[in-house]
Each structure stands twice: as C-alpha cells, then as structure tokens.
Design a protein around this motif. Structure first.
Motif, PDB file in Angstrom:
ATOM      1  N   PHE A  54       0.828  -1.208   0.000  1.00 32.30           N
ATOM      2  CA  PHE A  54       0.000   0.000   0.000  1.00 32.30           C
ATOM      3  C   PHE A  54       0.865   1.261   0.000  1.00 32.30           C
ATOM      4  CE2 PHE A  54      -3.381  -2.814   1.803  1.00 32.30           C
ATOM      5  CZ  PHE A  54      -4.356  -2.563   0.847  1.00 32.30           C
ATOM      6  N   HIS A  55       2.007   1.209   0.640  1.00 26.54           N
ATOM      7  CA  HIS A  55       2.918   2.353   0.650  1.00 26.54           C
ATOM      8  C   HIS A  55       3.433   2.642  -0.765  1.00 26.54           C
ATOM      9  CE1 HIS A  55       5.784   5.210   2.264  1.00 26.54           C
ATOM     10  NE2 HIS A  55       6.734   4.627   1.556  1.00 26.54           N
ATOM     11  N   ASP A  56       3.768   1.593  -1.523  1.00 26.55           N
ATOM     12  CA  ASP A  56       4.233   1.787  -2.899  1.00 26.55           C
ATOM     13  C   ASP A  56       3.123   2.350  -3.778  1.00 26.55           C
ATOM     14  OD1 ASP A  56       6.688   0.784  -2.119  1.00 26.55           O
ATOM     15  OD2 ASP A  56       6.299  -1.232  -2.906  1.00 26.55           O
ATOM     16  N   LEU A  57       1.903   1.847  -3.598  1.00 30.77           N
ATOM     17  CA  LEU A  57       0.766   2.384  -4.363  1.00 30.77           C
ATOM     18  C   LEU A  57       0.544   3.845  -4.010  1.00 30.77           C
ATOM     19  CD1 LEU A  57      -1.533   2.027  -6.350  1.00 30.77           C
ATOM     20  CD2 LEU A  57      -2.906   1.060  -4.484  1.00 30.77           C
ATOM     21  N   ASN A  58       0.648   4.181  -2.739  1.00 28.46           N
ATOM     22  CA  ASN A  58       0.522   5.564  -2.307  1.00 28.46           C
ATOM     23  C   ASN A  58       1.555   6.446  -2.998  1.00 28.46           C
ATOM     24  OD1 ASN A  58      -0.647   7.487  -0.106  1.00 28.46           O
ATOM     25  ND2 ASN A  58       1.563   7.768  -0.029  1.00 28.46           N
ATOM     26  N   ASP A  59       2.794   5.983  -3.043  1.00 30.00           N
ATOM     27  CA  ASP A  59       3.859   6.764  -3.672  1.00 30.00           C
ATOM     28  C   ASP A  59       3.600   6.987  -5.163  1.00 30.00           C
ATOM     29  OD1 ASP A  59       5.129   6.909  -1.237  1.00 30.00           O
ATOM     30  OD2 ASP A  59       6.688   5.449  -1.748  1.00 30.00           O
ATOM     31  N   ILE A  60       3.091   5.970  -5.849  1.00 35.00           N
ATOM     32  CA  ILE A  60       2.793   6.083  -7.286  1.00 35.00           C
ATOM     33  C   ILE A  60       1.711   7.133  -7.522  1.00 35.00           C
ATOM     34  CG2 ILE A  60       1.742   4.873  -9.252  1.00 35.00           C
ATOM     35  CD1 ILE A  60       3.199   2.319  -8.189  1.00 35.00           C
ATOM     36  N   VAL A  61       0.643   7.071  -6.744  1.00 35.50           N
ATOM     37  CA  VAL A  61      -0.461   8.020  -6.922  1.00 35.50           C
ATOM     38  C   VAL A  61      -0.026   9.421  -6.530  1.00 35.50           C
ATOM     39  CG1 VAL A  61      -2.820   8.604  -6.214  1.00 35.50           C
ATOM     40  CG2 VAL A  61      -2.206   6.215  -6.680  1.00 35.50           C
TER      41      VAL A  61
END
Length: 127
Positions: A54-61
C-alpha cells in the motif's frame, strides 16, 4: 495463498478548483471540490503475501497524480475541459504504465467530485 489473484484498493483525497467550459450552469464559474479517488489494482499474491505494498501504491499516486493536481486550478494545468470525466481519464492514463511496472493491472478508478457524484473507469472500459 501465493499465486492467487486479488484486487486491492486505496483511497486518496485532493482539493482542486476549476470551471467548466461550454457549460451554462453554475459550474461555469470558478469553484472547488474535495475529490476522493479510489484506485483498484489487480495482481497475483506474491511470496510475501502482498499484491502491491500500500505504501508503494501511495507513492505512485502521489508522484503521478496528487502532486500535480492538489491545491491547483485545473484549467491552468490541462488543455481539456476539466470535467470529472476528463480528469478521470487523465488519471487513468497517468497511473496505467506506473502500475504495470509493479507487475499489476490497473483494474478500476472511482473519482468522486462531490459526496454524491462520481465517475468510474474499469479496465474493460479502456480496452
């Protein structure tokens, strides 16, 4: 659990102002929204039990969408009329290649313009 495919969803908010071109209602005037964005990603469950962190998805968005539109006047950013529909399509196009780099598919986005009004883009809508 490894090898199974799941959807995961993360929700974001951002604030932006805009006005609608070629529109005769009150939204032809400058106004703002607190948008809610739901991003759903599909992929296999990896050895570590995650589809994507979820942290990686957050960073992408954050990097590809929020940093660009949050607290901005959308009409200054885009050449298209910044309707919820057009903004959603832009978000889809920005996220699609970045999610693919993570070995996942962008499955769906939901963009809420108000608490009662939203658009949905599903992967099959874009094929």
């Amino acid at each position: 659990m490894k090898g199974r495919t799941l959807n995961i969803t993360k929700t974001f908010t951002f604030d932006s102002a805009h006005h609608l071109n070629n529109y005769s209602g009150k939204c032809k005037n400058i106004h703002g929204h607190t948008y809610k964005l739901e991003v759903t990603v599909k992929g296999p469950v990896a050895e570590n039990g995650l589809v994507i962190d979820f942290h990686d998805l957050n960073d992408i968005v954050e990097k590809n969408v929020l940093s660009y539109v949050d607290h901005k006047y959308l009409n200054d950013l885009f050449e298209f009329n910044p309707t919820c529909e057009n903004l959603g399509l832009w978000i889809w196009d920005e996220l699609l290649p970045e999610i693919a780099k993570e070995g996942c598919c962008l499955e769906k986005i939901v963009l809420w313009e108000t608490p009662t009004s939203y658009i949905t883009i599903n992967r099959e809508d874009t094929l």
